[in-house]
Design a protein around this motif. Structure first.
Motif, mmCIF file in Angstrom:
data_model
loop_
_atom_site.group_PDB
_atom_site.id
_atom_site.type_symbol
_atom_site.label_atom_id
_atom_site.label_comp_id
_atom_site.label_asym_id
_atom_site.label_seq_id
_atom_site.Cartn_x
_atom_site.Cartn_y
_atom_site.Cartn_z
ATOM 1 N N PHE A 108 0.824 -1.207 0.000
ATOM 2 C CA PHE A 108 0.000 0.000 0.000
ATOM 3 C C PHE A 108 0.857 1.257 0.000
ATOM 4 N N SER A 109 1.863 1.315 0.872
ATOM 5 C CA SER A 109 2.668 2.535 0.970
ATOM 6 C C SER A 109 3.500 2.756 -0.289
ATOM 7 N N ARG A 110 4.002 1.688 -0.917
ATOM 8 C CA ARG A 110 4.905 1.824 -2.057
ATOM 9 C C ARG A 110 4.204 1.976 -3.396
ATOM 10 N N TYR A 111 3.087 1.290 -3.559
ATOM 11 C CA TYR A 111 2.489 1.212 -4.898
ATOM 12 C C TYR A 111 1.079 1.776 -4.995
ATOM 13 N N GLY A 112 0.467 2.131 -3.886
ATOM 14 C CA GLY A 112 -0.834 2.774 -3.958
ATOM 15 C C GLY A 112 -2.006 1.811 -3.954
ATOM 16 N N LYS A 113 -3.174 2.388 -4.201
ATOM 17 C CA LYS A 113 -4.431 1.673 -4.001
ATOM 18 C C LYS A 113 -4.621 0.483 -4.924
ATOM 19 N N LYS A 114 -4.409 0.657 -6.231
ATOM 20 C CA LYS A 114 -4.723 -0.409 -7.185
ATOM 21 C C LYS A 114 -3.929 -1.673 -6.901
ATOM 22 N N THR B 83 8.740 6.211 -8.492
ATOM 23 C CA THR B 83 7.598 6.272 -7.575
ATOM 24 C C THR B 83 7.706 5.219 -6.483
ATOM 25 N N ASP B 84 8.655 4.322 -6.612
ATOM 26 C CA ASP B 84 9.044 3.427 -5.522
ATOM 27 C C ASP B 84 10.541 3.206 -5.655
ATOM 28 N N VAL B 85 11.191 2.876 -4.558
ATOM 29 C CA VAL B 85 12.643 2.737 -4.555
ATOM 30 C C VAL B 85 13.001 1.272 -4.378
ATOM 31 N N PRO B 86 13.602 0.643 -5.384
ATOM 32 C CA PRO B 86 13.982 -0.769 -5.237
ATOM 33 C C PRO B 86 15.102 -0.929 -4.217
ATOM 34 N N ARG B 87 15.030 -1.972 -3.434
ATOM 35 C CA ARG B 87 16.050 -2.198 -2.410
ATOM 36 C C ARG B 87 17.321 -2.765 -3.041
ATOM 37 N N PRO C 265 5.541 9.557 3.338
ATOM 38 C CA PRO C 265 6.157 9.940 4.612
ATOM 39 C C PRO C 265 5.868 8.937 5.721
ATOM 40 N N LYS C 266 6.866 8.760 6.572
ATOM 41 C CA LYS C 266 6.762 7.922 7.764
ATOM 42 C C LYS C 266 6.393 6.479 7.430
ATOM 43 N N THR C 267 7.012 5.977 6.352
ATOM 44 C CA THR C 267 6.953 4.561 6.025
ATOM 45 C C THR C 267 8.374 4.103 5.735
ATOM 46 N N GLU C 268 8.532 2.828 5.392
ATOM 47 C CA GLU C 268 9.873 2.287 5.165
ATOM 48 C C GLU C 268 10.514 2.772 3.875
ATOM 49 N N GLU C 269 9.771 3.495 3.054
ATOM 50 C CA GLU C 269 10.328 3.917 1.773
ATOM 51 C C GLU C 269 11.591 4.756 1.941
ATOM 52 N N GLU D 88 17.593 12.324 6.068
ATOM 53 C CA GLU D 88 17.245 11.861 7.403
ATOM 54 C C GLU D 88 16.072 10.892 7.303
ATOM 55 N N GLU D 89 16.044 9.961 8.197
ATOM 56 C CA GLU D 89 14.992 8.949 8.142
ATOM 57 C C GLU D 89 13.628 9.587 8.408
ATOM 58 N N LYS D 90 12.721 9.232 7.533
ATOM 59 C CA LYS D 90 11.348 9.724 7.658
ATOM 60 C C LYS D 90 10.452 8.501 7.646
ATOM 61 N N LEU D 91 10.651 7.673 8.656
ATOM 62 C CA LEU D 91 10.110 6.330 8.644
ATOM 63 C C LEU D 91 8.903 6.197 9.560
ATOM 64 N N THR D 92 8.398 4.973 9.647
ATOM 65 C CA THR D 92 7.283 4.694 10.539
ATOM 66 C C THR D 92 7.672 4.908 11.992
ATOM 67 N N THR D 93 8.962 4.823 12.311
ATOM 68 C CA THR D 93 9.384 5.088 13.694
ATOM 69 C C THR D 93 9.025 6.513 14.108
ATOM 70 N N GLN D 94 9.191 7.463 13.180
ATOM 71 C CA GLN D 94 8.821 8.847 13.496
ATOM 72 C C GLN D 94 7.307 8.976 13.619
ATOM 73 N N LYS D 95 6.595 8.256 12.760
ATOM 74 C CA LYS D 95 5.131 8.242 12.840
ATOM 75 C C LYS D 95 4.698 7.749 14.217
ATOM 76 N N LEU D 96 5.331 6.663 14.684
ATOM 77 C CA LEU D 96 4.978 6.092 15.973
ATOM 78 C C LEU D 96 5.321 7.052 17.109
ATOM 79 N N LEU D 97 6.496 7.661 17.040
ATOM 80 C CA LEU D 97 6.911 8.592 18.090
ATOM 81 C C LEU D 97 5.946 9.777 18.176
ATOM 82 N N ASP D 98 5.563 10.315 17.015
ATOM 83 C CA ASP D 98 4.592 11.418 16.995
ATOM 84 C C ASP D 98 3.255 10.977 17.586
ATOM 85 N N TYR D 99 2.848 9.763 17.234
ATOM 86 C CA TYR D 99 1.566 9.234 17.701
ATOM 87 C C TYR D 99 1.567 9.074 19.227
#
Length: 724
Positions: free
Chosen positions: A246-252, A386-390, A420-424, A450-461
């Protein structure tokens, strides 16, 4: 000493360098335009030419000339975070993007914010800012916030900076409302050739880099939280895959994968499934499609032939087709000028598409894996990931479509869209550093991302939740599941009782058990480590249950934030003391039945990480002093009444846990005997950073927390059975 010389002195003191010759020339132009009375200036310079320093110079000049406060606008939170540490080395600078308006209300001369947040706080800002500096001003093309904000603030001057002004005509149209406030736009444009003429030492970068956030809207954020916090029932691996999709590729792409997961019964039917199916039936473009539309609005291939073709990469076919529908429907670009390159095309169809692109008939190519290698795609003017391959190889193959043997003066644009605030953001960082280690030149990519990952999302939450609760901490279960069980002990034991694999393993070990016997042995299995060793099936069943109680990526983010000293925790003394009290009761019963006067248990342990989360209270690390003080007050009061409890601690490097052992006893006198019960419970505190600067404070908190739990258990015992 003139202004630029004085600024150079400040620069050297703060950063250890001074302006380049070409930067001094641009600075002189900006100052001259301000002296002439220009109130609306936009400066266009290549990436890597030091626009941020010129923004600081402009702010310093305006402050020296008596202007009041200055608002610096960044298009994303990420850039606010990135720029704030640099600005505050030169001038007292606040940062504001959370919407609470605190930095605006303080006396900072300069405040960095996003336009969205500033607009939320605008009722408090009337007459506050004499000047507005807009970084990455080309983003003003895509949003209404800039125009509305300037119209509300009515500053004396507006100065914008951008790496590239793709369409002067489009930009002028986008800022027309700003012009009504501060007058006609004055453009100062410096391309590679211009800067090289001014300063022969100027070295142009290989490409311009731009980052667009794929922001989730409210409905998408609700869906993402359902996956991230593990609140959607189902197979944990399937849910983790759906979150990433969902975060990387969207709804479809997500809806395609979700449908398959439901068909394979990885996701059981529930109200959540019906809600997600309704979300999937919507025709609204996904967050990834909306971000791409923003990119194409800024770098408009129809108005900028030098930027054609635009190549857009995605790893999912469903997303590629969604992108084409969105581009044709929303931007009115003719259908035949936007093509999708996927494995659905035959070899001949691919050749025909590439031939048309080379002739200039195709302006946008949306490609999946087949375009990364083995297909001779024309050199791109703009490349959008639109997505970053690992994989470093796939990442480099994509970049190869942008950077080939060509004139270094030929402007190229590399655009990345990330949620924002995902593993991307982590994927980008990993890919870039892998390339760097392999010797690939990635100097033009944002290495200091700088990391803009789910960890920041969690900390804000967590911070938002504690603020809402008017508390220094919040329950782990409330944070992750949106609710917390009234009785965590019963919640856990009930989960074990209802698990058929666990019941079967218990039957094989003990035979048929009454409900009372089953509960007794279940309790003992939970708290006595060597009993679990009797059966691998029992251990496996308990592990599976704890996984279900701790679903979602949020679990790993909690662990990471604790290791990084951004969060810490303590165990709920009221609730965990219930289990200590239950063990005291069990010992008492054993003593009575066997006519003993002294009973003890030195093997009583709380060592299961998944189980302990049910009792965990989490807090941002900045609250640790307040929580220690609260615990001290509570423990000292009980210590005077119940006596001292000794707590020893040790560190287990293999499990990265502090092992805390309490030593205490309770005595009860009846008509005939004096009964003494001795208990030495062990409490494990996981993810302990042995090298933390806060190590001693954390150890102090742990000892106090263990004492608090044990004192509360003693109180419960004496409330029921009295003391001597």
């Amino acid at each position: 000493m003139d202004f630029i010389s004085e600024f150079n002195r400040k620069l050297e003191n703060a950063f250890g360098f001074t302006l380049h010759r070409y930067q001094e020339a641009v600075a002189e132009d900006i100052i001259n335009q301000l002296k002439k009375g220009e109130r609306f200036i936009t400066v266009s310079m290549p990436t890597g030419s030091g626009k941020t320093i010129l923004e600081m110079l402009t702010a310093e000049y305006l402050l020296n000339k008596g202007y009041g406060r200055i608002l610096v606008l960044e298009p994303t939170r990420f850039l606010c975070d990135q720029m704030h540490p640099k600005w505050k080395l030169l001038v007292e600078t606040g940062k504001e993007y959370e919407g609470n308006c605190w930095s605006f209300l303080r006396d900072y001369k300069v405040v960095i914010s996003t336009p969205q947040t500033a607009l939320k706080c605008v009722s408090n800002l009337q007459g506050e800012f004499d000047a507005v500096i807009i970084d990455e001003v080309h983003h003003a093309i895509t949003g209404k916030y800039y125009n509305e904000l300037i119209s509300e603030l009515r500053p004396k001057v507006v100065i914008g900076f951008t790496a590239l002004l793709p369409s002067e005509k489009a930009y002028k149209a986008s800022v027309s409302k700003i012009g009504k406030v501060v007058g006609e736009l004055k453009l100062l444009h410096y391309d590679f050739q211009e800067l090289s003429k001014i300063d022969s030492k100027f070295n142009p970068p290989k490409a311009l880099v731009d980052v667009f956030d794929s922001e989730l809207d409210e409905r998408e954020r609700e869906l993402y939280d359902l996956l991230y916090f593990g609140r959607l029932p189902g197979d944990s691996k399937a849910i983790y895959f759906l979150e990433r999709t969902f975060s990387r590729y969207g709804k479809k792409a997500f809806c395609e994968s979700f449908s398959r997961a439901v068909e394979k019964e990885k996701i059981p039917k529930s109200q959540h499934v019906e809600e997600i199916n309704g979300f999937c039936r919507s025709d609204k473009p996904s967050h990834k499609a909306r971000a791409l539309l923003d990119v194409l609005t800024v770098y408009h291939p129809e108005e900028n032939p030098k930027l054609r073709p635009v190549i857009v990469f995605t790893s999912r076919k469903a997303t590629a087709y969604e992108f084409k529908d969105a581009i044709v429907g929303e931007l009115n670009i003719p259908h035949h000028k936007v093509e999708v390159l996927t494995s659905d095309l035959s070899k001949e169809q691919r050749k025909e598409l590439i031939s048309r692109a080379k002739k200039g008939d195709v302006h946008i190519i949306i490609s999946t894996l087949v375009g990364e290698e083995g297909v001779d795609i024309p050199e791109a003017g703009v490349l959008v990931m639109t997505d970053v391959p690992r994989s470093p190889l796939r990442f480099y193959q994509r970049l190869g479509r942008l950077i080939r043997v060509s004139s270094p003066m030929n402007t190229k644009v590399f655009v990345i869209t990330m949620t924002p605030k995902t593993e991307e953001y982590g994927d980008l960082s990993e890919a870039v550093w892998n390339l760097y280690r392999e010797g690939v030149d990635v100097s033009y990519i944002l290495l200091n991302l700088e990391e803009k990952l789910t960890t920041q999302k969690l900390l804000d939450y967590i911070r938002e939740t504690t603020k809402m609760l008017n508390s220094k901490w919040a329950s782990y279960m409330l944070l992750t599941q949106g609710d917390e069980p009234r009785d965590p002990v019963e919640y856990y034991l009930s989960a074990l009782r209802s698990n058929e694999k666990f019941r079967e393993a218990m039957r094989e070990r003990f035979g048929e058990l009454s409900d009372e016997e089953f509960e007794k042995w279940t309790f003992m299995m939970t708290t006595t480590f060597f009993l679990r060793g009797w059966s691998d099936d029992i251990k496996k069943a308990m592990k599976d249950i704890e996984k279900k109680l701790n679903r979602g990526k949020v679990v790993r983010d909690f662990d990471r934030l604790i290791r990084e000293d951004k969060l810490f925790y303590f165990y709920d003394p009221e609730r965990l003391s219930d289990m200590v009290f239950m063990e005291l009761e069990r010992l008492r019963k054993y003593c009575k039945e066997n006519q003993e006067t002294f009973c003890e248990n030195v093997f009583f342990r709380f060592d299961r990480k998944g189980f302990l989360r049910l009792f965990t209270n989490v807090f941002p690390i900045e609250n640790i002093d307040d929580i220690i003080e609260d615990l001290k007050r509570r423990v000292s009061e009980k210590e005077r009444i119940l006596g001292d409890i000794y707590v020893s601690t040790s560190y287990n490097p293999s499990s990265k846990a502090i092992i805390a052992n309490a030593h205490f006893s309770v005595c009860e006198r009846d008509v005939y005997i004096r009964l003494k019960l001795r208990l030495e419970p062990q409490f494990n505190y996981y993810n302990f950073n042995e090298n933390s600067k806060l190590k001693e404070k954390k150890l102090e908190l742990i000892r106090l927390n263990v004492k608090d739990i044990c004192y509360r258990a003693m109180e419960k015992y004496f409330e029921r059975y009295g003391d001597d």
